[in-house]
Design an enzyme around this catalytic site. Structure first.
Site, PDB file in Angstrom:
ATOM      1  N   GLU A 166      -2.870  32.175  22.897  1.00  0.00           N
ATOM      2  CA  GLU A 166      -2.514  31.251  23.971  1.00  0.00           C
ATOM      3  C   GLU A 166      -1.101  30.794  23.662  1.00  0.00           C
ATOM      4  OE1 GLU A 166      -1.598  27.735  25.391  1.00  0.00           O
ATOM      5  OE2 GLU A 166      -3.625  27.011  24.945  1.00  0.00           O
TER       6      GLU A 166
ATOM      7  N   GLY B 251       3.094  34.765  18.792  1.00  0.00           N
ATOM      8  CA  GLY B 251       2.032  35.656  19.236  1.00  0.00           C
ATOM      9  C   GLY B 251       2.401  37.118  19.073  1.00  0.00           C
TER      10      GLY B 251
ATOM     11  N   CYS C 238       0.652  22.412  26.308  1.00  0.00           N
ATOM     12  CA  CYS C 238       0.585  23.828  26.680  1.00  0.00           C
ATOM     13  C   CYS C 238       0.504  23.989  28.189  1.00  0.00           C
ATOM     14  CB  CYS C 238      -0.633  24.483  26.028  1.00  0.00           C
ATOM     15  SG  CYS C 238      -0.639  24.423  24.226  1.00  0.00           S
TER      16      CYS C 238
ATOM     17  N   GLY D 213       0.376  29.146  20.060  1.00  0.00           N
ATOM     18  CA  GLY D 213       1.744  28.836  19.674  1.00  0.00           C
ATOM     19  C   GLY D 213       2.748  29.497  20.601  1.00  0.00           C
ATOM     20  N   SER D 214       3.864  29.858  20.043  1.00  0.00           N
ATOM     21  CA  SER D 214       4.963  30.411  20.831  1.00  0.00           C
ATOM     22  C   SER D 214       4.737  31.887  21.149  1.00  0.00           C
ATOM     23  CB  SER D 214       6.276  30.271  20.064  1.00  0.00           C
ATOM     24  OG  SER D 214       6.275  31.112  18.923  1.00  0.00           O
TER      25      SER D 214
END
Length: 458
Positions: free
Chosen positions: A230, A213, A264, A208-209
């Site tokens: 990630e 994270g 991503c 995610g963002s």
């Protein structure tokens, strides 16, 4: 009053579906059930766990037409692209194929005097927090190897793709994976953080963002719970002087625009050798002008709405700021651009790294293109980012591509392709993209812990 999560469809702004979140007591009960079931699951033969995961993948494959339509409603990807089963099956099947080798004991000595070896043991209960942009493929990256390795898995999917977690649970349970071993749950941020900070999980995988994270790492601080992340990306492409311009345009613009740029590892900035710059820009603009923006349920649509109005608003803001600072926008507003989720794809030139569109993650259908004079300038600009997921080099010289790649601050180096995940290679990043090792043999190693045996026989 029970708190609910709402998936707002980007097609028309309506509430597509709504689900109540678990309160803390119910969430604790779900984790307890997972933990109680994990030991028996891990005790099953590896081949049995592999077969059950393969069967679950086959169950998902029975509903690909439904998958495409449901994804169009939830996150806007056009049905013409047929959902995600191809990549979903490729990743899960590869991990199933290599499981026996990847999880095999590492025998150092087996003699009459000693047995010395390293075994892999499952962590226990794994939390998978999956994103909405490729909701099936990103989830299976961890779900399949985690289950195969003997972990119990709790999946928390993004609000934008609530239905995907339900569909995965249905398929895995129909295939015979016990309900407590694989659970799909609806949680709010506070409950998720509270569970992590109380050591409810033995491993956390988050995609995610950057902000998300950071929240995961803060929640896990002091617990020694491994957290794999990630996060954001601002992936660059470089077109060298010897590149095939047509191939570079096709590859890089697909990487920039597919899925409305919500990838991503999508291409968000392009550096082109000055000798090819004009031709590249001309061909790229022509390609993007030919795209069809529209309702993702219609077969002729090639680029759908962004998943949420607020995501589109950020992309518009970056474009407007860049143009105000001197950037040139090459694509006139499409008639279907509604000022909301439906956004005209855009190519910007006369950009520089002082502009947010070349620094901040856009995660939308916009790309900036800059000319460069040589490899040195390209390398410097490619590394001038807080992110590091992938980088793409278009060239006929594989040796030079590898040499450039060695100097790039990135997780994956591509040559003559972009925006692809090879399950045989480690999916990883550096800098603000996060840390972790997904898929490949290293993915199994991340989802297990080493245990050493030193047995003296005499």
């Amino acid at each position: 009053m029970t708190k609910t999560l709402k998936c707002i469809s980007p097609i028309d702004g309506s509430v597509y579906l709504e689900r109540p979140v678990l309160d803390r007591a119910a969430a604790d009960a779900a984790v307890s059930a997972a933990r109680a079931s994990q030991t028996a699951w891990a005790a099953r033969p590896l081949s049995e766990r592999v077969d059950l995961v393969r069967a679950a993948v086959a169950e998902v494959g029975k509903t690909t037409d439904r998958m495409a339509v449901e994804l169009a409603h939830q996150m806007g990807r056009p049905v013409r692209y047929g959902g995600e089963f191809g990549g979903f099956e490729e990743r899960a099947s590869y991990m199933a194929d290599i499981a026996e080798t990847a999880l095999a004991p590492m025998v150092i000595e087996d003699s009459g005097a000693f047995t010395r070896k390293i075994l892999r043991e499952p962590h226990g209960v794994v939390l998978v927090v999956a994103p909405w942009n490729y909701p099936y493929m990103t989830a299976i990256n961890t779900v399949a190897p985690a289950l195969i390795a003997g972990n119990a898995v709790i999946l928390k999917h993004a609000t934008q793709t609530l239905q995907v977690g339900e569909r995965l649970a249905e398929a895995f349970h129909a295939a015979g994976v016990p309900e407590d071993v694989f659970q799909n749950v609806f949680l709010d941020h506070d409950t998720t953080s509270g569970l992590i900070s109380s050591r409810a999980f033995d491993f956390v995988n988050f995609t995610g963002s950057v902000k998300g994270g950071q929240a995961m790492e803060r929640a896990a601080a002091g617990t020694f719970t491994p957290v794999a992340t990630e996060l954001g990306g601002k992936d660059p492409g470089y077109v060298r002087a010897d590149a095939d311009v047509d191939a570079a345009v096709d590859g890089l613009m697909d990487g920039a625009m597919f899925n409305a740029g919500q990838c991503c590892c999508g291409i968000e900035r392009i550096y082109v050798h000055e000798s090819l710059y004009d031709a590249f820009v001309e061909k790229a603009v022509a390609l993007v002008k030919g795209m069809k923006l529209g309702n993702p349920l219609e077969q002729e649509t090639t680029i759908g709405p962004m998943a949420n109005v607020r995501f589109a608003a950020e992309v518009r803001a970056q474009i407007e700021e860049a143009v105000a600072d001197g950037a040139v926008a090459h694509i006139e507003r499409f008639p279907e651009d509604d000022g909301g989720a439906y956004l005209t794809p855009q190519i910007l030139t006369n950009v520089n790294h002082d502009m947010r569109v070349m620094r901040d993650e856009s995660f939308g259908p916009v790309v900036g293109i800059m000319p460069v004079k040589d490899d040195e300038e390209a390398i410097r600009l490619m590394n001038d980012s807080v992110f590091g997921l992938t980088a793409a080099i278009f060239t006929k010289d594989a040796q030079t591509a590898e040499a450039i790649g060695a100097r790039l601050e990135t997780g994956t180096v591509f040559m003559n392709r972009a925006d692809y995940l090879d399950p045989a290679l480690c999916w990883t990043g550096c800098k603000d993209t996060g840390r972790g090792a997904g898929l490949s043999v290293l993915g199994f190693h991340a989802l297990t812990r080493p245990k050493s045996y030193h047995l003296k026989k005499a």
